[in-house]
Design a protein around this motif. Sequence first.
Motif, PDB file in Angstrom:
ATOM      1  N   UNK A  72       0.904  -1.426   0.029  1.00 38.19           N
ATOM      2  CA  UNK A  72      -0.154  -0.134  -0.541  1.00 38.19           C
ATOM      3  C   UNK A  72       0.632   0.966   0.187  1.00 38.19           C
ATOM      4  N   UNK A  73       0.565   2.486   0.203  1.00 42.90           N
ATOM      5  CA  UNK A  73       0.962   3.922  -0.154  1.00 42.90           C
ATOM      6  C   UNK A  73       1.032   4.268   0.898  1.00 42.90           C
ATOM      7  N   UNK A  74       2.288   5.628   1.175  1.00 43.12           N
ATOM      8  CA  UNK A  74       2.536   5.683   2.705  1.00 43.12           C
ATOM      9  C   UNK A  74       1.785   6.403   3.255  1.00 43.12           C
ATOM     10  N   UNK A  75       1.107   6.892   4.397  1.00 40.26           N
ATOM     11  CA  UNK A  75       0.382   7.414   5.773  1.00 40.26           C
ATOM     12  C   UNK A  75       1.556   9.075   5.063  1.00 40.26           C
ATOM     13  N   UNK A  76       0.272  10.041   5.581  1.00 40.67           N
ATOM     14  CA  UNK A  76      -1.404   9.793   5.803  1.00 40.67           C
ATOM     15  C   UNK A  76      -2.160   8.965   4.146  1.00 40.67           C
ATOM     16  N   UNK A  77      -3.186   8.595   4.983  1.00 36.85           N
ATOM     17  CA  UNK A  77      -3.456   7.789   3.970  1.00 36.85           C
ATOM     18  C   UNK A  77      -5.268   8.395   3.700  1.00 36.85           C
ATOM     19  N   UNK A  78      -5.427   8.683   5.480  1.00 37.76           N
ATOM     20  CA  UNK A  78      -7.412   9.299   5.066  1.00 37.76           C
ATOM     21  C   UNK A  78      -7.818  10.727   5.694  1.00 37.76           C
ATOM     22  N   UNK A  79      -7.747  11.332   4.872  1.00 40.36           N
ATOM     23  CA  UNK A  79      -8.316  12.781   5.272  1.00 40.36           C
ATOM     24  C   UNK A  79      -9.787  13.011   5.276  1.00 40.36           C
ATOM     25  N   UNK A  80     -10.178  13.795   6.487  1.00 41.28           N
ATOM     26  CA  UNK A  80     -12.176  14.951   6.472  1.00 41.28           C
ATOM     27  C   UNK A  80     -12.025  15.050   5.492  1.00 41.28           C
ATOM     28  N   UNK A  81     -13.210  15.199   5.256  1.00 38.65           N
ATOM     29  CA  UNK A  81     -13.912  15.898   4.047  1.00 38.65           C
ATOM     30  C   UNK A  81     -15.070  16.620   4.613  1.00 38.65           C
ATOM     31  N   UNK A  82     -15.909  17.576   4.186  1.00 36.46           N
ATOM     32  CA  UNK A  82     -17.429  17.593   4.652  1.00 36.46           C
ATOM     33  C   UNK A  82     -17.763  17.057   4.519  1.00 36.46           C
ATOM     34  N   UNK A  83     -18.559  15.688   4.841  1.00 39.57           N
ATOM     35  CA  UNK A  83     -19.315  14.824   4.803  1.00 39.57           C
ATOM     36  C   UNK A  83     -19.137  13.737   4.057  1.00 39.57           C
ATOM     37  N   UNK A  84     -18.286  13.679   4.178  1.00 32.88           N
ATOM     38  CA  UNK A  84     -16.733  11.893   3.348  1.00 32.88           C
ATOM     39  C   UNK A  84     -15.696  12.607   4.189  1.00 32.88           C
ATOM     40  N   UNK A  85     -14.959  12.026   2.899  1.00 30.43           N
ATOM     41  CA  UNK A  85     -13.426  11.156   3.045  1.00 30.43           C
ATOM     42  C   UNK A  85     -12.647  10.564   2.458  1.00 30.43           C
ATOM     43  N   UNK A  86     -11.195  10.934   2.445  1.00 27.71           N
ATOM     44  CA  UNK A  86     -10.219  11.124   1.696  1.00 27.71           C
ATOM     45  C   UNK A  86      -9.443  10.092   1.909  1.00 27.71           C
ATOM     46  N   UNK A  87      -9.194   8.734   1.129  1.00 25.72           N
ATOM     47  CA  UNK A  87      -8.455   7.734   1.368  1.00 25.72           C
ATOM     48  C   UNK A  87      -7.933   7.915   0.107  1.00 25.72           C
ATOM     49  N   UNK A  88      -6.429   6.913   0.413  1.00 28.88           N
ATOM     50  CA  UNK A  88      -4.927   6.342  -0.304  1.00 28.88           C
ATOM     51  C   UNK A  88      -4.280   5.470  -0.255  1.00 28.88           C
ATOM     52  N   UNK A  89      -5.327   4.409   0.325  1.00 29.42           N
ATOM     53  CA  UNK A  89      -4.288   2.991   1.387  1.00 29.42           C
ATOM     54  C   UNK A  89      -3.819   2.259   0.178  1.00 29.42           C
ATOM     55  N   UNK A  90      -4.401   2.437  -0.900  1.00 31.45           N
ATOM     56  CA  UNK A  90      -3.377   1.740  -1.920  1.00 31.45           C
ATOM     57  C   UNK A  90      -3.448   0.030  -2.361  1.00 31.45           C
ATOM     58  N   UNK A  91      -4.730  -0.407  -2.138  1.00 28.55           N
ATOM     59  CA  UNK A  91      -4.768  -1.405  -1.908  1.00 28.55           C
ATOM     60  C   UNK A  91      -3.792  -3.374  -1.450  1.00 28.55           C
ATOM     61  N   UNK A  92      -3.146  -2.668   0.187  1.00 30.68           N
ATOM     62  CA  UNK A  92      -2.595  -3.079   0.847  1.00 30.68           C
ATOM     63  C   UNK A  92      -3.688  -4.209   1.104  1.00 30.68           C
ATOM     64  N   UNK A  93      -3.226  -5.773   0.688  1.00 29.81           N
ATOM     65  CA  UNK A  93      -3.278  -6.604   1.152  1.00 29.81           C
ATOM     66  C   UNK A  93      -2.596  -7.321   0.867  1.00 29.81           C
ATOM     67  N   UNK A  94      -3.195  -9.142   1.569  1.00 30.43           N
ATOM     68  CA  UNK A  94      -1.800 -10.275   2.190  1.00 30.43           C
ATOM     69  C   UNK A  94      -1.928 -10.844   0.829  1.00 30.43           C
ATOM     70  N   UNK A  95      -2.504 -10.717  -0.711  1.00 28.54           N
ATOM     71  CA  UNK A  95      -2.735 -11.464  -1.424  1.00 28.54           C
ATOM     72  C   UNK A  95      -3.043 -12.989  -1.005  1.00 28.54           C
TER      73      UNK A  95
END
Lengths: 258, 303
Positions: free
Chosen positions: B54-77
Amino acid sequence: MKYLQGKFPILKKQALARDVYRFWISCQEVAKIAQPGQFVHILPPGFGLRRPISIAGIDPEHGILQIVFVIKHEGTRILSELRQGDELDMIAPLGHGFTLLPEASHVVLVGGGIGVPPMLPLAAYYGEKATAVSGFRSFQQVILQEDLENYGASTICCTEDGSAGAIQGFVTTPLEQLLAEGVDAVFACGSQPMLKAVAELCIKNHTYCEISMEERMACGIGACLGCACKIKNPDTEEIQFLHVCKNGPVFKAEEVIW
Amino acid sequence: MADLSVNLCGIDFKNPIIPASGVFGYGREYEEFYDLSELGGIATKGTTAQKRTGNLSPRIAETPFGMLNSVGLQNPGVDHFIAKELPYLLTKNTVILANIAGSTQEECAEVAEKLDATQVHMIELNISCPNVKQGGAAFGTSCAMAEQVVSAVRKATSKPLIVKLSPNVTSITDIAKAVESAGADAVSLINTLLGMRIDVHTRRPVLRNNMGGLSGAAIFPVAVRMVWQTANAVKIPVIGMGGVTSGEDAIELMMAGASAVQVGMAVFTDPYAPVRIVREINQFLDAKQIPAVRDVIGTVQPW
C-alpha cells in the motif's frame, strides 16, 4: 469482548491549559478492561470520522475513564464544547497498549505536550518506580505534573523556552542522564521528532523502549488499513506496513522505521 | 416484517445490504459488534496476486460529509486470502463477494482463476481503484481496456462476475455497456471520486499520495445519478453504492435501479450502520405496506 461502541456520559470536565481539556467518562465495561496505552475512538457530533484519543486514566472500581485532548481542528473543538452530562459516542478500548513490567525497578515515562496524558496510567501502575520526563513549548502548555506526582512518580519538567520546570530545552537532556544512570525501560508518547530522538537514545543505550505513535485513522479497529506505520521485524528484518489502531499505537522503539 | 431477500445472478441474499470492499477487512473486526450472518453479503478487501504494502501515510483525510483515502490496495495476496480468510468467512452464513484487482489483465485473470477453484460465491472485479499507479482506474476509464480486462477475467472464472465501475469517467453508461458485452454478470458502482486536499499552512497535500478517493455522504447524489443512468443502459443487475448512510438512502438507490446496496464510509461513523440500514429498510417497507424490497427496485418515476 475486546471493545464496544456506545454512548457514555461525561461525569466531569476540566480545562487544563489553553485548548486542553480533561473529561471523566462513566463507562463501566470499558474501564474494566482498558490497559495503559490504549485509546478511545470518539465521534464528534455532526462528523463522519472518529477521533482517536489516548486514555489518561483507568478506574475499574468506579467505572471511570479519563481522557485529555487538545483542540486541533473543528472536530476536537466541537468535543471541547460538550459539557458534564452530555454523552460521548465512543468505540473503546482500542489498540495494543504499553507492556507492563512487574519486575522493573526504575522506568522513565517521556511525554511531549499532549503526549503526557497517556503516561498517567503508567504512572499509576509504576508509582514510585517511575520518573516522568515531560516536555512542553512554554509554561502555558504545562499539564498534569501534579497528577503524575500524586501517583508517586518523580517529575522532571522541561520547557523549550525555560519559562517553567527545571530544564530549559528538550526531554532528551534529562533522559540521557537517566539512561546513563541505568533504567529498566522507557515509555514515550509525543511528537514524531521527539519520539525519534527518544527511540534513538534508548537504542544507543541498549535500553528497552516503547513508543506510542499517532496517525490519521478511519475505522480504528484494524479493518480499513488507513493508519499505516512502517515497521521492521527486528528478527527477520522484514519491513511491513502495520496499523497504528490495531498493531499499535504502542510499538517497540527498534521496530519503527522513521 | 417485509421480505428483504434479493437474488442477484442466481445468488440468494437474505437482504440487500453488503459492507463495501475496503471498509470491512474480512469482517473479523466487526464481529465484536454483531453477527456477520445479519448481513446480506460481505465484499472483502481487494485482493491482488501478490501481497501489496500500500501507500505511505497519511492515507486518510476527512472532508465535509466525506473522506479521502489512499490506502493503495494493501492486502496479503490471493493465496493468503484463500488459505487464511476465505474458509472462515464461508462459515458465516452470508454471501461472500471476493473483490479482486491487479496491475495487468493477466494478474486479474490469475486471481480470478485461483478464486474460481474455491467456494466463494461471487467475484467483484475492481477496475476503478484510484490509488494505484498501474491498472486500477486505468482499466475503468477506457471502454476498450475495460472490455479487455473483463474478457480476460471472464475466461478465468465461471463464478458470477461483478465489475466495480469508476465514476471518474465522461460516460458511465458506455463503460457499463462495454463490460456487459465482455461478459460481466453485474456491475457495482460507484467507486470513489478522485479528490485532493491541501494543508494551506504547510502547502502540502493532506494525503501522502497527493490524491485519493472521495467517499461518504458527499458523493451520494452522484451515486444515485450514475446508478439510475446505468440501470437504464444495461440488462445485468446493478449493485449501488456511494455515500449510503441510512435505510432511506438504500431505498433511494434501489428505486434508481440497484438490486443490492453496498455501505462504505458509514461503517466508520457507525460500525452498526449495515445492520441498522437493514432494520431501517424493513421499517420503511412496513410503514408503506410494501411486501418485499424487490418491489422498489427501479421504481423511480422520472419526470
